[in-house]
Motif scaffolding. Sequence first.
Motif, PDB file in Angstrom:
ATOM      1  N   GLN A  82       0.805  -1.210   0.000  1.00 12.60           N
ATOM      2  CA  GLN A  82       0.000   0.000   0.000  1.00 12.60           C
ATOM      3  C   GLN A  82       0.842   1.266   0.000  1.00 12.60           C
ATOM      4  OE1 GLN A  82      -2.792  -0.215   3.243  1.00 12.60           O
ATOM      5  NE2 GLN A  82      -4.017  -1.826   2.293  1.00 12.60           N
ATOM      6  N   ASN A  83       2.152   1.125   0.147  1.00 16.84           N
ATOM      7  CA  ASN A  83       2.992   2.312   0.129  1.00 16.84           C
ATOM      8  C   ASN A  83       3.083   2.870  -1.292  1.00 16.84           C
ATOM      9  OD1 ASN A  83       4.476   0.235  -0.907  1.00 16.84           O
ATOM     10  ND2 ASN A  83       6.363   0.735   0.152  1.00 16.84           N
ATOM     11  N   GLU A  84       3.447   4.115  -1.392  1.00 19.24           N
ATOM     12  CA  GLU A  84       3.503   4.802  -2.672  1.00 19.24           C
ATOM     13  C   GLU A  84       4.910   4.724  -3.245  1.00 19.24           C
ATOM     14  OE1 GLU A  84       1.323   6.813  -5.595  1.00 19.24           O
ATOM     15  OE2 GLU A  84       0.593   6.252  -3.619  1.00 19.24           O
ATOM     16  N   LEU A  85       5.007   4.372  -4.538  1.00 20.63           N
ATOM     17  CA  LEU A  85       6.273   4.374  -5.258  1.00 20.63           C
ATOM     18  C   LEU A  85       6.226   5.490  -6.290  1.00 20.63           C
ATOM     19  CD1 LEU A  85       6.886   0.549  -5.847  1.00 20.63           C
ATOM     20  CD2 LEU A  85       7.867   2.001  -4.074  1.00 20.63           C
ATOM     21  N   ILE A  86       7.202   6.389  -6.232  1.00 19.57           N
ATOM     22  CA  ILE A  86       7.230   7.534  -7.131  1.00 19.57           C
ATOM     23  C   ILE A  86       8.538   7.532  -7.912  1.00 19.57           C
ATOM     24  CG2 ILE A  86       5.725   8.910  -5.670  1.00 19.57           C
ATOM     25  CD1 ILE A  86       8.156  10.358  -4.596  1.00 19.57           C
ATOM     26  N   GLU A  87       8.536   8.304  -9.004  1.00 16.10           N
ATOM     27  CA  GLU A  87       9.719   8.442  -9.872  1.00 16.10           C
ATOM     28  C   GLU A  87      10.263   7.060 -10.262  1.00 16.10           C
ATOM     29  OE1 GLU A  87      10.706  11.248 -11.154  1.00 16.10           O
ATOM     30  OE2 GLU A  87       9.236  12.419 -10.019  1.00 16.10           O
ATOM     31  N   ILE A  88       9.422   6.254 -10.861  1.00 15.82           N
ATOM     32  CA  ILE A  88       9.786   4.877 -11.202  1.00 15.82           C
ATOM     33  C   ILE A  88      10.467   4.851 -12.570  1.00 15.82           C
ATOM     34  CG2 ILE A  88       8.916   2.531 -11.483  1.00 15.82           C
ATOM     35  CD1 ILE A  88       6.497   3.360  -9.855  1.00 15.82           C
ATOM     36  N   GLU A  89      11.614   4.193 -12.632  1.00 15.65           N
ATOM     37  CA  GLU A  89      12.360   4.041 -13.868  1.00 15.65           C
ATOM     38  C   GLU A  89      12.577   2.560 -14.145  1.00 15.65           C
ATOM     39  OE1 GLU A  89      15.925   6.341 -14.204  1.00 15.65           O
ATOM     40  OE2 GLU A  89      15.134   7.946 -12.927  1.00 15.65           O
ATOM     41  N   ALA A  90      12.405   2.176 -15.409  1.00 18.08           N
ATOM     42  CA  ALA A  90      12.598   0.789 -15.827  1.00 18.08           C
ATOM     43  C   ALA A  90      13.735   0.710 -16.830  1.00 18.08           C
ATOM     44  CB  ALA A  90      11.316   0.223 -16.433  1.00 18.08           C
ATOM     45  N   SER A  91      14.579  -0.286 -16.642  1.00 18.11           N
ATOM     46  CA  SER A  91      15.688  -0.552 -17.561  1.00 18.11           C
ATOM     47  C   SER A  91      15.638  -2.026 -17.944  1.00 18.11           C
ATOM     48  CB  SER A  91      17.026  -0.203 -16.911  1.00 18.11           C
ATOM     49  OG  SER A  91      18.104  -0.539 -17.769  1.00 18.11           O
ATOM     50  N   VAL A  92      15.625  -2.302 -19.251  1.00 17.49           N
ATOM     51  CA  VAL A  92      15.494  -3.670 -19.748  1.00 17.49           C
ATOM     52  C   VAL A  92      16.672  -3.980 -20.663  1.00 17.49           C
ATOM     53  CG1 VAL A  92      14.054  -5.311 -21.008  1.00 17.49           C
ATOM     54  CG2 VAL A  92      12.980  -3.541 -19.609  1.00 17.49           C
ATOM     55  N   VAL A  93      17.334  -5.102 -20.396  1.00 18.50           N
ATOM     56  CA  VAL A  93      18.490  -5.537 -21.177  1.00 18.50           C
ATOM     57  C   VAL A  93      18.236  -6.944 -21.679  1.00 18.50           C
ATOM     58  CG1 VAL A  93      20.956  -6.075 -21.108  1.00 18.50           C
ATOM     59  CG2 VAL A  93      20.081  -4.065 -19.900  1.00 18.50           C
ATOM     60  N   LEU A  94      18.537  -7.172 -22.942  1.00 15.73           N
ATOM     61  CA  LEU A  94      18.429  -8.508 -23.532  1.00 15.73           C
ATOM     62  C   LEU A  94      19.812  -9.137 -23.585  1.00 15.73           C
ATOM     63  CD1 LEU A  94      16.625 -10.636 -24.979  1.00 15.73           C
ATOM     64  CD2 LEU A  94      17.345  -9.580 -27.136  1.00 15.73           C
ATOM     65  N   SER A  95      19.931 -10.304 -22.966  1.00 19.80           N
ATOM     66  CA  SER A  95      21.190 -11.051 -22.965  1.00 19.80           C
ATOM     67  C   SER A  95      21.013 -12.304 -23.808  1.00 19.80           C
ATOM     68  CB  SER A  95      21.594 -11.421 -21.537  1.00 19.80           C
ATOM     69  OG  SER A  95      22.698 -12.297 -21.530  1.00 19.80           O
ATOM     70  N   TYR A  96      21.964 -12.560 -24.698  1.00 20.26           N
ATOM     71  CA  TYR A  96      21.873 -13.735 -25.565  1.00 20.26           C
ATOM     72  C   TYR A  96      23.267 -14.158 -26.013  1.00 20.26           C
ATOM     73  CZ  TYR A  96      22.505 -10.341 -29.346  1.00 20.26           C
ATOM     74  OH  TYR A  96      23.004  -9.343 -30.149  1.00 20.26           O
ATOM     75  N   SER A  97      23.348 -15.371 -26.486  1.00 24.07           N
ATOM     76  CA  SER A  97      24.614 -15.924 -26.963  1.00 24.07           C
ATOM     77  C   SER A  97      24.705 -15.707 -28.475  1.00 24.07           C
ATOM     78  CB  SER A  97      24.718 -17.416 -26.629  1.00 24.07           C
ATOM     79  OG  SER A  97      25.921 -17.965 -27.116  1.00 24.07           O
ATOM     80  N   ASP A  98      25.748 -15.033 -28.906  1.00 23.84           N
ATOM     81  CA  ASP A  98      25.948 -14.775 -30.332  1.00 23.84           C
ATOM     82  C   ASP A  98      26.454 -16.038 -31.010  1.00 23.84           C
ATOM     83  OD1 ASP A  98      26.683 -13.896 -32.871  1.00 23.84           O
ATOM     84  OD2 ASP A  98      27.259 -11.915 -32.127  1.00 23.84           O
ATOM     85  N   PRO A  99      25.705 -16.583 -32.000  1.00 21.64           N
ATOM     86  CA  PRO A  99      26.146 -17.834 -32.628  1.00 21.64           C
ATOM     87  C   PRO A  99      27.429 -17.688 -33.442  1.00 21.64           C
ATOM     88  CG  PRO A  99      24.245 -16.915 -33.783  1.00 21.64           C
ATOM     89  CD  PRO A  99      24.434 -16.089 -32.546  1.00 21.64           C
ATOM     90  N   GLU A 100      27.751 -16.479 -33.889  1.00 17.61           N
ATOM     91  CA  GLU A 100      28.957 -16.286 -34.700  1.00 17.61           C
ATOM     92  C   GLU A 100      30.209 -16.215 -33.835  1.00 17.61           C
ATOM     93  OE1 GLU A 100      28.368 -12.865 -37.104  1.00 17.61           O
ATOM     94  OE2 GLU A 100      26.695 -13.741 -38.254  1.00 17.61           O
TER      95      GLU A 100
END
Length: 209
Positions: A82-100
């Motif tokens: 029930q607490n308030e969350l303000i100034e929310i920032e999201a960061s998304v990173v895609l990690s994968y194995s390069d086949p080359e």
Amino acid sequence: FFFSAQTLTTVGYGHVYPNSTNVSTVAAIESMFGLLGFALATGVLYGRFSRPKAVLLYSKNTLISPYENITGLMFRVANTKQNELIEIEASVVLSYSDPETNKRQFERLTLEISKINFLPLSWTIVHPIDEKSPIYNVGKEELVKRDAELIILIKAINDTYSQTVYSRMSYKAQEFEENAKFVPIKQEVSSKGSVSINLTDIHAFIKTL
């Protein structure tokens, strides 16, 4: 000195008490270190359990859904407290194995909206899959082969403590769902005008094909 040490540490010997200088010295040192040890333990435990944190609920799957005239990679998040969350920032990173190169690559994904002022009910975070996206024209099977993983970091300010809190989450490629879209979360309005949602609805989705 020994009497003051016993008084400071609230030691009450009763009928059994040290009867020599050496024993009294050991007892005074032990009582002082014992008091100091309890004080340190109390401070550490208080700092550990009183530290504010963001308790967010994430959708069980990441969806590849129709988005405007293209597709988008999206997931939902909601605040379970029930607490308030303000100034929310999201960061998304895609990690994968390069086949080359056979090396692990990390690509930061651009988001439709990466920051909001506060989290009222739920938030659907969307990455538009356009020509600039690293997963453009890449299907789920290919992502599974590359051992892809979506790494998420959400940063916000806890309004109660005025401190920055963090929440982390990740999705493996096996948890991606193609040709699916989230079911809108139903909102209930009480007689007092407050709005609430059922958090179990955050996971609901349907297939588009």
